[in-house]
Design a protein around this motif. Structure first.
Motif, PDB file in Angstrom:
ATOM      1  N   LEU A 196      -1.280   3.625  -0.473  1.00 35.50           N
ATOM      2  CA  LEU A 196      -2.526   3.536   0.276  1.00 35.50           C
ATOM      3  C   LEU A 196      -3.474   2.592  -0.454  1.00 35.50           C
ATOM      4  O   LEU A 196      -3.460   2.518  -1.684  1.00 35.50           O
ATOM      5  N   VAL A 197      -4.291   1.888   0.320  1.00 37.27           N
ATOM      6  CA  VAL A 197      -5.387   1.099  -0.226  1.00 37.27           C
ATOM      7  C   VAL A 197      -6.662   1.567   0.457  1.00 37.27           C
ATOM      8  O   VAL A 197      -6.777   1.469   1.683  1.00 37.27           O
ATOM      9  N   ASP A 198      -7.583   2.134  -0.307  1.00 36.82           N
ATOM     10  CA  ASP A 198      -8.814   2.705   0.254  1.00 36.82           C
ATOM     11  C   ASP A 198      -8.504   3.723   1.344  1.00 36.82           C
ATOM     12  O   ASP A 198      -9.185   3.797   2.371  1.00 36.82           O
ATOM     13  N   LEU A 237      -3.906   0.444  -5.707  1.00 35.20           N
ATOM     14  CA  LEU A 237      -2.940   1.219  -4.935  1.00 35.20           C
ATOM     15  C   LEU A 237      -2.976   2.681  -5.344  1.00 35.20           C
ATOM     16  O   LEU A 237      -3.202   3.012  -6.505  1.00 35.20           O
ATOM     17  N   ALA A 238      -2.731   3.567  -4.371  1.00 36.84           N
ATOM     18  CA  ALA A 238      -2.643   5.003  -4.643  1.00 36.84           C
ATOM     19  C   ALA A 238      -1.475   5.563  -3.843  1.00 36.84           C
ATOM     20  O   ALA A 238      -1.351   5.297  -2.646  1.00 36.84           O
ATOM     21  N   PRO A 239      -0.572   6.332  -4.475  1.00 34.57           N
ATOM     22  CA  PRO A 239       0.545   6.920  -3.727  1.00 34.57           C
ATOM     23  C   PRO A 239       0.051   7.902  -2.668  1.00 34.57           C
ATOM     24  O   PRO A 239      -0.975   8.565  -2.859  1.00 34.57           O
ATOM     25  N   VAL A 240       0.754   7.974  -1.560  1.00 39.69           N
ATOM     26  CA  VAL A 240       0.447   8.979  -0.541  1.00 39.69           C
ATOM     27  C   VAL A 240       0.620  10.363  -1.172  1.00 39.69           C
ATOM     28  O   VAL A 240       1.610  10.639  -1.831  1.00 39.69           O
ATOM     29  N   TYR A 273       4.058  -3.611  -8.528  1.00 39.31           N
ATOM     30  CA  TYR A 273       5.275  -3.162  -7.854  1.00 39.31           C
ATOM     31  C   TYR A 273       5.435  -1.659  -8.041  1.00 39.31           C
ATOM     32  O   TYR A 273       4.832  -1.040  -8.925  1.00 39.31           O
ATOM     33  N   VAL A 274       6.279  -1.060  -7.172  1.00 39.32           N
ATOM     34  CA  VAL A 274       6.643   0.350  -7.263  1.00 39.32           C
ATOM     35  C   VAL A 274       8.161   0.416  -7.285  1.00 39.32           C
ATOM     36  O   VAL A 274       8.824  -0.193  -6.437  1.00 39.32           O
ATOM     37  N   PRO A 325       2.204   2.751  -9.271  1.00 39.74           N
ATOM     38  CA  PRO A 325       2.072   1.285  -9.184  1.00 39.74           C
ATOM     39  C   PRO A 325       2.039   0.685 -10.594  1.00 39.74           C
ATOM     40  O   PRO A 325       1.325   1.159 -11.474  1.00 39.74           O
ATOM     41  N   ILE A 326       2.837  -0.361 -10.800  1.00 44.83           N
ATOM     42  CA  ILE A 326       2.992  -0.974 -12.119  1.00 44.83           C
ATOM     43  C   ILE A 326       2.545  -2.433 -12.046  1.00 44.83           C
ATOM     44  O   ILE A 326       2.903  -3.147 -11.103  1.00 44.83           O
TER      45      ILE A 326
END
Length: 373
Positions: A115-117, A101-104, A48-49, A69-70
């Motif tokens: 973002l995912v990939d 997950l990676a933040p924009v 979750y975020v 992301p947690i």
């Protein structure tokens, strides 16, 4: 510092170096998960975020940087909170693991959008804390000095069975084309994103390069096309570039807007349909084509009328003509409507204000020296 305002905590305690408890707000998954399973099973939540909004901030509500992301089994604490201020929280739940997950922007951007990939991904669940039924004095989230306040009373506002959310991601840098970011006269220093839809707020003063794309959360809005005016300025603010962007929203999907290259010139479009209708003249033998003279900047002062020298045309009646590569400003062009024999039967004066990176539809009216009927 806001980008680092959230940190994970294995327990509910956030201590200073001397052992004193920090002023903080903590999100515990037990406060929002309810019947949603936290596991590696298909369809379960895995991460979750969390995003806090300071409802007591001077000048109106202020949204803090989101947590990274947690894992759904861990708490997250926000330590950059102000004693006595009231807060609300938004929790976005994902089926992906936190490490997927990676933040924009980057890991420290504080963006709530993931973002995912490299591709945008929408949350599958969303919770509000406190929930709508807990917004009395007892349910408010108020930061207290030296106290770790654990958030409670969350309620689901978007679950898998609810209408899925749509979003548009717009990256102003995608419109740079041959331009580049910088402080020189013909380099871009900042962007303004101006939605055509008045329900969407403009985003002004985006730096070049942008720290992160502009994201419009459309909620459960039905899929349709959205158009944006993109403007860019140099560091001095005396040179304007323009472009247009569009995206077709789709339920449950974050789509990326497509932008045309920025330009410091614009175009004037001629469409004589309304003029011919007002003149009670239809396309055919009586009105077969038209020509347009070179467009001239409008100085606002009356001047000597310039003889009509065709600049474009003959253009078939019913077709539009484009007068392009014009510097910003108000332009006027003279138009002559020709019959099937090439004889002028009507004269018009067409004017419009040209903006960089845009096409303006000219307004046409009978000219002072109109051709005989």
């Amino acid at each position: 510092m806001l980008a680092l305002a959230a940190c994970t905590s294995a327990s509910g305690d956030d201590d200073d170096d001397d052992g004193r408890l920090q002023t903080s707000l903590t999100i515990d998954p037990l406060a929002f998960l309810g019947d949603v399973r936290c596991s590696s099973e298909p369809g379960a939540i895995r991460s979750y975020v969390a995003t806090l909004t300071d409802e007591s901030a001077e000048g109106g509500p202020f949204t803090l940087a989101s947590s990274p992301p947690i894992p759904c089994s861990s708490r997250v604490s926000f330590t950059y909170v102000v004693e006595g201020h009231e807060y609300t929280a938004r929790i976005d739940g994902y089926t992906q693991h936190a490490e997927e997950l990676a933040p924009v922007g980057d890991e420290t951007s504080g963006s709530p959008h993931m973002l995912v990939d490299g591709a945008p991904v929408a949350p599958r669940w969303t919770w509000a804390c406190p929930g709508p039924d807990a917004m009395d004095d007892a349910g408010k989230l108020v930061a207290k000095t030296g106290v770790n306040v654990v958030v409670q009373g969350c309620a689901s506002v978007a679950a898998p069975d609810d209408a899925p959310r749509a979003a548009i991601l717009l990256d102003p840098a995608s419109a740079l084309g041959a331009l580049r970011c910088g402080a020189d006269d013909r380099e871009v220093a900042s962007f303004d994103v101006l939605p055509e839809d008045s329900a969407l707020a403009p985003v002004l003063g985006v730096g070049c390069p942008p720290a992160e794309p502009v994201v419009y959360d459309l909620g459960a809005a039905p899929g349709r096309a959205h158009f944006f005016r993109l403007e860019a300025r140099n560091a001095a603010g005396d040179r304007l570039f323009g472009s247009s962007c569009f995206a077709t929203a789709s339920a449950g999907i974050t789509v990326t807007a497509t932008c045309a290259p920025l330009s410091d010139t614009g175009a004037l479009e001629l469409d004589l349909d309304a003029f011919l209708a007002a003149e009670q003249l239809a396309c055919g033998a009586g009105a077969s084509s038209y020509t347009a003279a070179e467009p001239r900047p409008d100085s606002g002062q009356p001047g000597t009328e310039v003889p009509h020298v065709p600049y474009v045309g003959p253009v078939p009646c019913g077709k539009r003509a484009l007068l392009s590569a014009l510097s910003p400003g108000t332009y006027t062009t003279s138009v002559e409507v020709l019959d099937a024999k090439g004889t002028p039967v009507r004269s018009a004066s067409c004017a419009g204000e040209v903006r960089p990176g845009a096409t303006t539809r000219a307004t046409c009216a009978p000219s002072a020296s109109r051709a005989p009927r």
